[in-house]
Motif scaffolding. Structure first.
Motif, PDB file in Angstrom:
ATOM      1  N   ASN A 112       1.080  -0.921  -0.517  1.00 18.75           N
ATOM      2  CA  ASN A 112       0.111  -0.236  -0.144  1.00 18.75           C
ATOM      3  C   ASN A 112       0.930   0.983   0.052  1.00 18.75           C
ATOM      4  O   ASN A 112       1.133   1.854   0.957  1.00 18.75           O
ATOM      5  CB  ASN A 112      -0.897  -0.073   1.043  1.00 18.75           C
ATOM      6  CG  ASN A 112      -1.824   0.895   1.222  1.00 18.75           C
ATOM      7  OD1 ASN A 112      -1.485   1.934   0.055  1.00 18.75           O
ATOM      8  ND2 ASN A 112      -2.969   1.630   2.138  1.00 18.75           N
ATOM      9  N   SER A 134      -1.689   7.072  -4.359  1.00 15.13           N
ATOM     10  CA  SER A 134      -1.864   6.191  -3.327  1.00 15.13           C
ATOM     11  C   SER A 134      -2.267   4.441  -3.724  1.00 15.13           C
ATOM     12  O   SER A 134      -2.959   4.443  -4.889  1.00 15.13           O
ATOM     13  CB  SER A 134      -2.041   6.585  -2.304  1.00 15.13           C
ATOM     14  OG  SER A 134      -3.517   6.111  -2.030  1.00 15.13           O
ATOM     15  N   GLY A 135      -2.038   3.569  -3.227  1.00 14.20           N
ATOM     16  CA  GLY A 135      -2.754   2.036  -2.843  1.00 14.20           C
ATOM     17  C   GLY A 135      -1.968   1.348  -3.501  1.00 14.20           C
ATOM     18  O   GLY A 135      -0.967   1.235  -3.011  1.00 14.20           O
ATOM     19  N   LEU A 136      -2.511   0.460  -4.670  1.00 13.55           N
ATOM     20  CA  LEU A 136      -1.403  -0.824  -4.542  1.00 13.55           C
ATOM     21  C   LEU A 136      -0.625  -0.889  -6.022  1.00 13.55           C
ATOM     22  O   LEU A 136      -0.630  -0.277  -6.834  1.00 13.55           O
ATOM     23  CB  LEU A 136      -2.302  -1.813  -4.917  1.00 13.55           C
ATOM     24  CG  LEU A 136      -2.459  -3.203  -5.336  1.00 13.55           C
ATOM     25  CD1 LEU A 136      -1.192  -4.002  -3.948  1.00 13.55           C
ATOM     26  CD2 LEU A 136      -2.955  -3.850  -6.044  1.00 13.55           C
ATOM     27  N   CYS A 183      -6.525   7.271  -6.147  1.00 14.64           N
ATOM     28  CA  CYS A 183      -5.625   5.013  -5.190  1.00 14.64           C
ATOM     29  C   CYS A 183      -6.317   4.365  -6.179  1.00 14.64           C
ATOM     30  O   CYS A 183      -6.853   3.960  -6.970  1.00 14.64           O
ATOM     31  CB  CYS A 183      -6.598   5.476  -3.913  1.00 14.64           C
ATOM     32  SG  CYS A 183      -5.944   4.238  -3.127  1.00 14.64           S
ATOM     33  N   THR A 200      -6.759   0.844  -6.573  1.00 13.51           N
ATOM     34  CA  THR A 200      -7.256  -0.758  -5.716  1.00 13.51           C
ATOM     35  C   THR A 200      -7.335  -1.893  -6.404  1.00 13.51           C
ATOM     36  O   THR A 200      -7.175  -2.517  -5.134  1.00 13.51           O
ATOM     37  CB  THR A 200      -8.873  -0.307  -5.565  1.00 13.51           C
ATOM     38  OG1 THR A 200      -9.477   0.637  -6.340  1.00 13.51           O
ATOM     39  CG2 THR A 200      -9.065   1.167  -5.059  1.00 13.51           C
ATOM     40  N   LEU A 226      -6.028  -4.152  -3.321  1.00  9.00           N
ATOM     41  CA  LEU A 226      -5.379  -3.080  -1.876  1.00  9.00           C
ATOM     42  C   LEU A 226      -5.662  -3.354  -1.075  1.00  9.00           C
ATOM     43  O   LEU A 226      -5.458  -3.607   0.070  1.00  9.00           O
ATOM     44  CB  LEU A 226      -6.005  -1.498  -2.528  1.00  9.00           C
ATOM     45  CG  LEU A 226      -5.606  -0.490  -1.261  1.00  9.00           C
ATOM     46  CD1 LEU A 226      -4.430  -1.207  -1.020  1.00  9.00           C
ATOM     47  CD2 LEU A 226      -5.875   0.594  -2.015  1.00  9.00           C
ATOM     48  N   ALA A 271      -3.431  -5.513   0.767  1.00 11.53           N
ATOM     49  CA  ALA A 271      -1.661  -4.954   1.218  1.00 11.53           C
ATOM     50  C   ALA A 271      -1.261  -4.747   1.572  1.00 11.53           C
ATOM     51  O   ALA A 271      -2.302  -4.019   2.741  1.00 11.53           O
ATOM     52  CB  ALA A 271      -1.962  -4.175  -0.012  1.00 11.53           C
ATOM     53  N   SER A 330       1.776  -2.017   4.376  1.00 10.72           N
ATOM     54  CA  SER A 330       2.118  -0.694   4.451  1.00 10.72           C
ATOM     55  C   SER A 330       3.971  -1.546   4.274  1.00 10.72           C
ATOM     56  O   SER A 330       4.265  -2.410   4.913  1.00 10.72           O
ATOM     57  CB  SER A 330       2.057  -0.166   5.603  1.00 10.72           C
ATOM     58  OG  SER A 330       2.487  -0.676   6.607  1.00 10.72           O
TER      59      SER A 330
END
Length: 246
Positions: A22, A56-58, A206, A208, A215, A218, A220
Protein backbone atom coordinates in the motif's frame (compact mmCIF):
# COMPACT_ATOMS: atom_id res chain seq x y z
CA UNK A 1 24.56 -6.24 -9.26
CA UNK A 2 25.77 -9.35 -7.46
CA UNK A 3 23.59 -10.65 -4.63
CA UNK A 4 25.34 -10.39 -1.26
CA UNK A 5 24.74 -13.05 1.40
CA UNK A 6 21.40 -12.64 3.14
CA UNK A 7 19.84 -13.98 6.30
CA UNK A 8 18.84 -17.64 5.65
CA UNK A 9 15.31 -16.94 6.90
CA UNK A 10 14.91 -14.73 3.83
CA UNK A 11 15.84 -17.38 1.27
CA UNK A 12 12.17 -17.48 0.08
CA UNK A 13 12.61 -13.86 -1.03
CA UNK A 14 15.50 -14.96 -3.26
CA UNK A 15 13.37 -17.77 -4.66
CA UNK A 16 10.69 -15.22 -5.43
CA UNK A 17 7.86 -13.41 -3.72
CA UNK A 18 5.02 -11.14 -4.80
CA UNK A 19 4.53 -8.38 -2.24
CA UNK A 20 1.34 -6.31 -2.25
CA UNK A 21 2.29 -2.87 -0.98
CA UNK A 22 0.00 0.00 0.00
CA UNK A 23 2.10 2.88 -1.32
CA UNK A 24 1.62 6.06 0.70
CA UNK A 25 1.05 9.50 -0.74
CA UNK A 26 4.17 11.45 -1.76
CA UNK A 27 6.35 8.32 -2.07
CA UNK A 28 7.69 7.33 -5.47
CA UNK A 29 7.32 3.69 -6.45
CA UNK A 30 11.09 3.36 -6.25
CA UNK A 31 11.03 4.71 -2.68
CA UNK A 32 9.00 1.63 -1.72
CA UNK A 33 11.32 -0.70 -3.64
CA UNK A 34 14.41 0.85 -2.04
CA UNK A 35 12.95 0.59 1.46
CA UNK A 36 12.07 -3.12 1.06
CA UNK A 37 15.48 -3.79 -0.50
CA UNK A 38 17.00 -2.25 2.62
CA UNK A 39 14.91 -4.46 4.91
CA UNK A 40 15.63 -7.67 3.03
CA UNK A 41 19.00 -7.01 1.37
CA UNK A 42 17.59 -8.64 -1.75
CA UNK A 43 19.29 -7.19 -4.83
CA UNK A 44 16.86 -8.56 -7.41
CA UNK A 45 13.68 -6.60 -6.72
CA UNK A 46 11.36 -4.38 -8.76
CA UNK A 47 7.83 -3.05 -9.06
CA UNK A 48 5.15 -3.92 -11.61
CA UNK A 49 3.79 -0.54 -12.66
CA UNK A 50 4.60 2.96 -11.46
CA UNK A 51 2.31 4.96 -9.18
CA UNK A 52 2.89 8.72 -9.25
CA UNK A 53 3.98 10.35 -5.95
CA UNK A 54 0.57 12.07 -5.75
CA UNK A 55 -1.21 8.70 -6.00
CA UNK A 56 -1.57 6.08 -3.29
CA UNK A 57 -2.66 2.47 -3.27
CA UNK A 58 -1.67 -0.90 -4.62
CA UNK A 59 1.89 -1.44 -5.81
CA UNK A 60 3.10 -4.91 -6.72
CA UNK A 61 6.73 -5.54 -5.80
CA UNK A 62 8.45 -8.72 -6.97
CA UNK A 63 11.62 -10.26 -5.58
CA UNK A 64 14.05 -12.89 -6.83
CA UNK A 65 12.86 -15.13 -9.64
CA UNK A 66 9.40 -13.55 -9.54
CA UNK A 67 10.82 -10.40 -11.15
CA UNK A 68 10.36 -12.35 -14.40
CA UNK A 69 6.60 -11.95 -13.85
CA UNK A 70 6.72 -8.14 -13.73
CA UNK A 71 5.66 -7.65 -17.35
CA UNK A 72 2.79 -10.10 -16.85
CA UNK A 73 1.48 -8.15 -13.86
CA UNK A 74 1.97 -4.80 -15.63
CA UNK A 75 -0.28 -5.99 -18.45
CA UNK A 76 -3.25 -6.67 -16.16
CA UNK A 77 -6.27 -4.37 -15.97
CA UNK A 78 -6.23 -1.72 -13.24
CA UNK A 79 -8.92 -0.24 -10.99
CA UNK A 80 -8.69 3.24 -9.53
CA UNK A 81 -10.76 5.51 -7.34
CA UNK A 82 -10.18 9.23 -7.09
CA UNK A 83 -11.47 12.72 -7.69
CA UNK A 84 -11.49 15.27 -10.48
CA UNK A 85 -11.78 18.97 -9.70
CA UNK A 86 -13.75 20.84 -12.34
CA UNK A 87 -13.47 24.50 -13.33
CA UNK A 88 -9.70 24.73 -13.89
CA UNK A 89 -6.81 22.87 -15.48
CA UNK A 90 -3.14 22.34 -14.68
CA UNK A 91 -0.12 21.80 -16.95
CA UNK A 92 0.57 18.42 -15.35
CA UNK A 93 -3.15 17.44 -15.28
CA UNK A 94 -2.88 16.96 -11.50
CA UNK A 95 -1.83 18.93 -8.40
CA UNK A 96 1.88 18.74 -9.15
CA UNK A 97 1.33 22.16 -10.75
CA UNK A 98 -0.93 25.08 -9.90
CA UNK A 99 -4.52 25.26 -11.21
CA UNK A 100 -5.05 27.86 -13.93
CA UNK A 101 -7.68 28.93 -16.50
CA UNK A 102 -10.43 29.18 -13.87
CA UNK A 103 -13.93 28.76 -15.33
CA UNK A 104 -17.49 29.09 -14.10
CA UNK A 105 -19.18 25.73 -13.45
CA UNK A 106 -22.54 26.97 -12.18
CA UNK A 107 -24.29 25.63 -15.29
CA UNK A 108 -22.89 22.08 -14.87
CA UNK A 109 -25.62 19.64 -13.82
CA UNK A 110 -25.42 16.12 -12.39
CA UNK A 111 -26.90 14.81 -15.63
CA UNK A 112 -24.09 16.42 -17.63
CA UNK A 113 -21.47 15.01 -15.27
CA UNK A 114 -22.77 11.46 -15.62
CA UNK A 115 -23.40 11.72 -19.36
CA UNK A 116 -19.86 12.93 -20.14
CA UNK A 117 -18.37 9.60 -19.03
CA UNK A 118 -19.91 7.75 -21.99
CA UNK A 119 -17.42 9.10 -24.56
CA UNK A 120 -14.55 7.81 -22.43
CA UNK A 121 -15.84 4.26 -22.07
CA UNK A 122 -14.66 1.42 -24.29
CA UNK A 123 -11.70 1.41 -26.69
CA UNK A 124 -10.48 5.01 -27.09
CA UNK A 125 -7.39 6.90 -28.21
CA UNK A 126 -5.64 8.82 -25.43
CA UNK A 127 -2.81 11.34 -25.57
CA UNK A 128 -0.40 10.83 -22.62
CA UNK A 129 0.52 13.85 -20.48
CA UNK A 130 3.51 15.88 -21.64
CA UNK A 131 4.66 15.73 -18.01
CA UNK A 132 5.32 11.98 -18.07
CA UNK A 133 8.24 9.58 -18.23
CA UNK A 134 7.47 8.56 -21.82
CA UNK A 135 10.63 8.88 -23.88
CA UNK A 136 10.94 10.83 -27.10
CA UNK A 137 14.28 10.98 -28.90
CA UNK A 138 15.69 8.96 -26.01
CA UNK A 139 14.73 11.43 -23.26
CA UNK A 140 11.73 11.54 -20.89
CA UNK A 141 9.29 14.11 -22.24
CA UNK A 142 8.75 15.70 -18.82
CA UNK A 143 12.29 17.17 -19.03
CA UNK A 144 11.26 19.28 -22.03
CA UNK A 145 7.82 20.05 -20.58
CA UNK A 146 9.37 21.41 -17.38
CA UNK A 147 11.41 23.82 -19.51
CA UNK A 148 8.24 25.07 -21.17
CA UNK A 149 8.99 23.30 -24.45
CA UNK A 150 5.91 22.00 -26.26
CA UNK A 151 6.03 18.25 -26.74
CA UNK A 152 3.69 16.54 -29.19
CA UNK A 153 2.77 12.99 -28.26
CA UNK A 154 0.79 10.66 -30.45
CA UNK A 155 -2.53 9.28 -29.14
CA UNK A 156 -2.39 5.68 -27.97
CA UNK A 157 -5.10 2.99 -27.95
CA UNK A 158 -6.39 2.14 -24.46
CA UNK A 159 -9.59 0.65 -23.09
CA UNK A 160 -11.73 2.09 -20.31
CA UNK A 161 -13.86 -0.83 -19.17
CA UNK A 162 -15.92 1.31 -16.81
CA UNK A 163 -15.98 4.96 -15.75
CA UNK A 164 -18.41 5.53 -12.90
CA UNK A 165 -19.15 8.77 -11.08
CA UNK A 166 -19.57 7.74 -7.45
CA UNK A 167 -20.18 11.10 -5.74
CA UNK A 168 -20.61 14.73 -6.74
CA UNK A 169 -19.48 17.55 -4.46
CA UNK A 170 -18.86 20.35 -6.93
CA UNK A 171 -16.33 21.41 -7.95
CA UNK A 172 -15.10 17.91 -7.01
CA UNK A 173 -16.38 14.80 -8.76
CA UNK A 174 -15.48 11.38 -7.34
CA UNK A 175 -15.04 8.39 -9.66
CA UNK A 176 -14.12 4.74 -10.07
CA UNK A 177 -12.35 3.61 -13.25
CA UNK A 178 -11.41 0.15 -14.53
CA UNK A 179 -8.97 0.38 -17.42
CA UNK A 180 -6.31 -1.32 -19.49
CA UNK A 181 -2.60 -0.99 -18.95
CA UNK A 182 -1.14 2.19 -20.44
CA UNK A 183 -4.03 4.38 -19.31
CA UNK A 184 -3.15 7.75 -17.80
CA UNK A 185 -5.84 8.75 -15.32
CA UNK A 186 -4.40 12.28 -15.36
CA UNK A 187 -5.14 12.50 -19.07
CA UNK A 188 -8.62 11.08 -18.49
CA UNK A 189 -9.31 13.81 -15.90
CA UNK A 190 -8.05 16.53 -18.25
CA UNK A 191 -10.02 15.21 -21.22
CA UNK A 192 -13.15 14.79 -19.10
CA UNK A 193 -12.95 18.42 -17.98
CA UNK A 194 -12.53 19.52 -21.59
CA UNK A 195 -15.57 17.47 -22.60
CA UNK A 196 -17.63 19.37 -20.03
CA UNK A 197 -16.23 22.64 -21.37
CA UNK A 198 -14.92 23.85 -18.01
CA UNK A 199 -11.57 22.13 -17.59
CA UNK A 200 -10.61 19.60 -14.96
CA UNK A 201 -7.63 18.09 -13.22
CA UNK A 202 -6.93 15.01 -11.16
CA UNK A 203 -7.06 15.99 -7.48
CA UNK A 204 -6.67 12.54 -5.85
CA UNK A 205 -6.00 8.98 -6.98
CA UNK A 206 -5.80 5.54 -5.39
CA UNK A 207 -5.09 2.29 -7.22
CA UNK A 208 -7.38 -0.32 -5.69
CA UNK A 209 -6.79 -3.36 -7.89
CA UNK A 210 -4.36 -4.90 -10.41
CA UNK A 211 -5.86 -7.97 -12.07
CA UNK A 212 -6.99 -10.19 -9.18
CA UNK A 213 -4.69 -8.47 -6.68
CA UNK A 214 -6.61 -6.16 -4.33
CA UNK A 215 -5.51 -3.24 -2.16
CA UNK A 216 -7.52 -4.89 0.61
CA UNK A 217 -4.70 -7.41 1.08
CA UNK A 218 -1.79 -4.98 0.73
CA UNK A 219 0.54 -4.11 3.61
CA UNK A 220 2.32 -0.89 4.42
CA UNK A 221 6.06 -0.78 3.78
CA UNK A 222 6.67 -0.69 7.54
CA UNK A 223 4.48 -3.76 8.07
CA UNK A 224 6.51 -5.65 5.47
CA UNK A 225 9.68 -4.52 7.23
CA UNK A 226 8.29 -5.80 10.55
CA UNK A 227 7.40 -9.12 8.91
CA UNK A 228 10.93 -9.49 7.56
CA UNK A 229 12.42 -8.69 10.97
CA UNK A 230 10.12 -11.25 12.61
CA UNK A 231 11.37 -13.93 10.20
CA UNK A 232 14.94 -13.11 11.15
CA UNK A 233 14.22 -13.05 14.89
CA UNK A 234 12.32 -16.35 14.89
CA UNK A 235 14.84 -18.22 12.74
CA UNK A 236 16.36 -21.26 14.44
CA UNK A 237 19.60 -22.31 12.72
CA UNK A 238 20.35 -26.00 12.21
CA UNK A 239 22.89 -27.55 14.57
CA UNK A 240 26.35 -26.37 13.66
CA UNK A 241 24.86 -24.08 11.02
CA UNK A 242 24.19 -20.38 10.66
CA UNK A 243 24.58 -18.26 13.81
CA UNK A 244 25.07 -14.58 12.94
CA UNK A 245 22.19 -12.43 11.70
CA UNK A 246 22.81 -10.55 8.47
Amino acid sequence: MKQKPIHPALEPYLEGKVLLVNKPLHWTSFDAVRKIRGFSRITKIGHAGTLDPLASGLLIICTGKFTKKINEYMGMEKEYTGSITLGASTPTYDLESEPENQQDISHITEEMIHAATAQFTGPIMQVPPSHSAIKKDGKPVYLAARKGIDVELEPRPITIYSFEITRIELPVVHFKVVCSTGTYIRSLANDYGKALGVGGYLSSLCRTRIGNFSLEYALSVDAIGAEIQHLKNSYIPPAGGYTDAV
